[in-house]
Design an enzyme around this catalytic site. Structure first.
Site, PDB file in Angstrom:
ATOM      1  N   GLU A   1       0.606  16.454  -2.578  1.00 51.55           N
ATOM      2  CA  GLU A   1      -0.395  17.524  -2.711  1.00 51.55           C
ATOM      3  C   GLU A   1      -0.902  17.989  -1.326  1.00 51.55           C
ATOM      4  O   GLU A   1      -2.071  18.330  -1.155  1.00 51.55           O
ATOM      5  CB  GLU A   1      -1.559  17.059  -3.569  1.00 51.55           C
ATOM      6  CG  GLU A   1      -2.020  18.199  -4.450  1.00 51.55           C
ATOM      7  CD  GLU A   1      -2.060  17.873  -5.921  1.00 51.55           C
ATOM      8  OE1 GLU A   1      -1.129  17.210  -6.424  1.00 51.55           O
ATOM      9  OE2 GLU A   1      -3.010  18.313  -6.570  1.00 51.55           O
TER      10      GLU A   1
ATOM     11  N   TRP B   1      10.488  17.276  -5.976  1.00 53.14           N
ATOM     12  CA  TRP B   1       9.238  16.527  -6.072  1.00 53.14           C
ATOM     13  C   TRP B   1       8.360  17.043  -7.212  1.00 53.14           C
ATOM     14  O   TRP B   1       7.128  16.955  -7.121  1.00 53.14           O
ATOM     15  CB  TRP B   1       8.449  16.608  -4.756  1.00 53.14           C
ATOM     16  CG  TRP B   1       9.034  15.768  -3.681  1.00 53.14           C
ATOM     17  CD1 TRP B   1       9.725  16.196  -2.582  1.00 53.14           C
ATOM     18  CD2 TRP B   1       9.028  14.340  -3.613  1.00 53.14           C
ATOM     19  NE1 TRP B   1      10.137  15.113  -1.844  1.00 53.14           N
ATOM     20  CE2 TRP B   1       9.716  13.977  -2.450  1.00 53.14           C
ATOM     21  CE3 TRP B   1       8.500  13.336  -4.435  1.00 53.14           C
ATOM     22  CZ2 TRP B   1       9.900  12.652  -2.081  1.00 53.14           C
ATOM     23  CZ3 TRP B   1       8.675  12.016  -4.060  1.00 53.14           C
ATOM     24  CH2 TRP B   1       9.372  11.693  -2.890  1.00 53.14           C
TER      25      TRP B   1
ATOM     26  N   THR C   1       7.167  23.048  -4.184  1.00 51.52           N
ATOM     27  CA  THR C   1       7.909  22.464  -3.063  1.00 51.52           C
ATOM     28  C   THR C   1       9.415  22.608  -3.217  1.00 51.52           C
ATOM     29  O   THR C   1       9.953  22.481  -4.318  1.00 51.52           O
ATOM     30  CB  THR C   1       7.535  20.968  -2.963  1.00 51.52           C
ATOM     31  OG1 THR C   1       6.133  20.894  -2.746  1.00 51.52           O
ATOM     32  CG2 THR C   1       8.254  20.268  -1.826  1.00 51.52           C
TER      33      THR C   1
ATOM     34  N   LYS D   1     -10.950 -20.922  -1.023  1.00 54.88           N
ATOM     35  CA  LYS D   1     -11.645 -21.796  -0.070  1.00 54.88           C
ATOM     36  C   LYS D   1     -10.740 -22.171   1.086  1.00 54.88           C
ATOM     37  O   LYS D   1      -9.572 -22.530   0.883  1.00 54.88           O
ATOM     38  CB  LYS D   1     -12.100 -23.067  -0.782  1.00 54.88           C
ATOM     39  CG  LYS D   1     -13.368 -22.890  -1.564  1.00 54.88           C
ATOM     40  CD  LYS D   1     -13.908 -24.228  -1.994  1.00 54.88           C
ATOM     41  CE  LYS D   1     -15.246 -24.053  -2.671  1.00 54.88           C
ATOM     42  NZ  LYS D   1     -15.650 -25.213  -3.392  1.00 54.88           N
TER      43      LYS D   1
ATOM     44  N   ARG E   1      -6.735  18.995  -5.074  1.00 55.48           N
ATOM     45  CA  ARG E   1      -6.863  17.991  -4.004  1.00 55.48           C
ATOM     46  C   ARG E   1      -8.091  17.116  -4.247  1.00 55.48           C
ATOM     47  O   ARG E   1      -8.104  15.939  -3.872  1.00 55.48           O
ATOM     48  CB  ARG E   1      -6.922  18.682  -2.638  1.00 55.48           C
ATOM     49  CG  ARG E   1      -5.540  19.131  -2.189  1.00 55.48           C
ATOM     50  CD  ARG E   1      -5.553  20.022  -0.969  1.00 55.48           C
ATOM     51  NE  ARG E   1      -4.180  20.420  -0.649  1.00 55.48           N
ATOM     52  CZ  ARG E   1      -3.859  21.442   0.134  1.00 55.48           C
ATOM     53  NH1 ARG E   1      -4.815  22.172   0.680  1.00 55.48           N
ATOM     54  NH2 ARG E   1      -2.602  21.732   0.374  1.00 55.48           N
TER      55      ARG E   1
ATOM     56  N   GLN F   1      -4.546  -8.216   3.607  1.00 51.32           N
ATOM     57  CA  GLN F   1      -4.872  -9.124   4.715  1.00 51.32           C
ATOM     58  C   GLN F   1      -5.798 -10.247   4.234  1.00 51.32           C
ATOM     59  O   GLN F   1      -5.611 -11.407   4.583  1.00 51.32           O
ATOM     60  CB  GLN F   1      -5.537  -8.316   5.840  1.00 51.32           C
ATOM     61  CG  GLN F   1      -5.656  -9.068   7.149  1.00 51.32           C
ATOM     62  CD  GLN F   1      -4.300  -9.347   7.789  1.00 51.32           C
ATOM     63  OE1 GLN F   1      -3.314  -8.672   7.504  1.00 51.32           O
ATOM     64  NE2 GLN F   1      -4.248 -10.373   8.616  1.00 51.32           N
TER      65      GLN F   1
ATOM     66  N   SER G   1       5.436  21.586   3.501  1.00 53.43           N
ATOM     67  CA  SER G   1       4.142  21.984   4.082  1.00 53.43           C
ATOM     68  C   SER G   1       4.045  23.490   4.227  1.00 53.43           C
ATOM     69  O   SER G   1       2.954  24.052   4.247  1.00 53.43           O
ATOM     70  CB  SER G   1       3.965  21.325   5.458  1.00 53.43           C
ATOM     71  OG  SER G   1       3.849  19.938   5.320  1.00 53.43           O
TER      72      SER G   1
END
Ligand code: COS
Length: 400
Positions: A363, A157, A127, A269, A243, A336, A133
């Site tokens: 990756e 990177w 990269t 609880k 990957r 959550q 990409s």
């Protein structure tokens, strides 16, 4: 069909899980606050025989299949995705060499790095700032000069860049040919190789990524991996394998989110009962569990295909996208379920959320994975005869 691991694989899986339990999980949260490379833990993983599994026996490695690598990645990823990335990064750095280098080259450049007492690292340098990409658009150049190549350019990177002894560098030897002009080189840490900015990341802080500069770096012509112009294919074949490794780390994160959330839901609880008794929570846990299970088997299937010598571009891209999306969704759901406790450092799940995000990006972004999978589906499946024939027939015979 048998879903059981064989005896050797089962032993490795148990060993990697035990290592995670003893050496990763207890320290991962504290160590990431230091924002340093976790050298001590990685050294222990090296001594425990959990690294460099794919290096062939002739070059000093154990020569294990990709499935074995995914077992270690999943187990260590369960403890900490950042540490798993640090431990498994040599798989990415050395895979192009296992694919394209000769045994003599592996013996000369890789064997000394994987057989000593101290752990040594490689770093995969593909990269660039403006070529992520689209690696074919890279600017790094390698020019032949007698028996040497001179490499100039900058990569970013690069995982384990600051600690690496050997860099696997992709550079253009014929820029006008675009992807067909890329070549792959092994570059020892030598004059002209300089480490630049080290990235400050949101998550996976137990792994390190940096810029690497190559200023008039001279390497012998035997550092060329494969032939000139084969670099792009070597890089793509590497990513088909690695990957699956990222998918395995993501599976570990997805499963950890299930386990932490289930533990919490079984004890917390509200309204005089454990919150796991509410369908709103148990249905969430069911979906989280299904995602983790799906991620695991997609990953192992993608690895198994590679081990059978079959092309697995589609399956490993699908596994990477599915498993990292699963990790992200499961981490979000775990936060959550924990409610406010999920959003503070004292509890384990906020780190999962931070760590999971990078799995969807590095990756190859998940959009790239979908591009790879979608292209393959159209090419392979779009031509299949499904046996279904649409007859466009009107009352007075076939329509024209
Ligand atoms: N194995 C072997 N060969 C492959 C291959 C693979 N998995 N994938 C592509 N190729 C070959 C193709 O066969 C084609 O060969 P020819 O030129 O001889 O016909 C060539 O490579 C180009 O392939 P393609 O046309 O598919 O390339 P595109 O430029 O359209 O797409 C993508 C390439 C986008 C899929 C690729 O650039 C990619 O994966 N990008 C992301 C890179 C990435 O993951 N970066 C993160 C860095 S990793 S830390």
């Amino acid at each position: 069909m048998d879903f059981k691991l064989d005896e050797k694989e089962q032993k490795l899986w148990e060993r990697a899980k035990q290592f995670t339990y003893e050496h990763i999980t207890p320290v991962a949260h504290e160590l990431e606050k230091k924002d340093e490379f976790p050298k001590e833990v990685v050294q222990k993983a090296y001594e425990a025989g959990l690294m460099n599994l794919h290096i062939p026996k002739e070059a000093g490695g154990p020569g294990l299949p990709l499935l074995s690598e995914t077992l270690v990645s999943e187990a260590t990823g369960y403890g900490c995705a950042g540490m798993a990335t640090s431990i498994m990064c040599n798989n990415l750095a050395f895979a192009p060499l296992v694919i394209g280098a000769t045994t003599e080259q592996l013996q000369k450049y890789v064997e000394p790095l994987i057989t000593g007492k101290e752990v040594k690292f490689g770093s995969f340098c593909l990269t660039e700032r403006d070529a992520g990409s689209d690696p074919a658009g890279m600017l790094t150049r390698a020019e032949k000069d007698g028996d040497e190549y001179i490499i100039n350019g900058m990569k970013c990177w690069s995982t384990n860049g600051p600690v690496a002894s050997l860099f696997t560098v992709f550079a253009s030897t014929q820029p006008e040919l675009k992807h067909k002009g890329l070549s792959c080189f092994m570059v020892p840490k030598t004059k002209g190789v300089k480490i630049g900015h080290i990235e400050k990341k949101v998550g996976q802080r137990n792994s390190v990524q940096s810029e690497v500069f190559f200023d008039d770096v001279r390497v012998s012509k035997d550092c060329l991996v494969g032939k000139e112009g084969e670099g792009f294919k070597i890089a793509m074949m590497t990513l088909d394998k690695t990957r699956a490794g990222i998918a395995a780390i993501a599976t570990g994160v997805a499963q950890r989110a299930v386990d932490e959330a289930a533990k919490f839901a079984a004890s917390r609880k509200q309204f005089n009962t454990e919150i796991g008794n509410f369908q709103g929570i148990s249905f969430m846990l069911a979906d989280m569990g299904a995602r983790a299970l799906g991620a695991r088997w997609m990953t192992r299937y993608a690895a198994w295909l590679a081990d059978q010598g079959q092309r697995n571009s589609k399956q490993s891209a699908m596994a990477k996208a599915f498993a990292s999306d699963a990790a992200m969704q499961n981490a979000t759901d775990a936060v959550q379920i924990y409610g406010g406790y999920g959003y503070i450092e004292e509890y384990p799940v906020e780190k999962l959320l931070r760590d999971a995000k990078l799995l969807q990006i590095y990756e190859g972004t998940n959009e790239i994975q979908r591009l790879v999978a979608g292209k393959t589906i159209i090419r392979e499946d779009g031509e299949k005869d499904t046996g279904f024939v649409i007859k466009y027939e009107g009352k007075d015979g076939p329509l024209t």
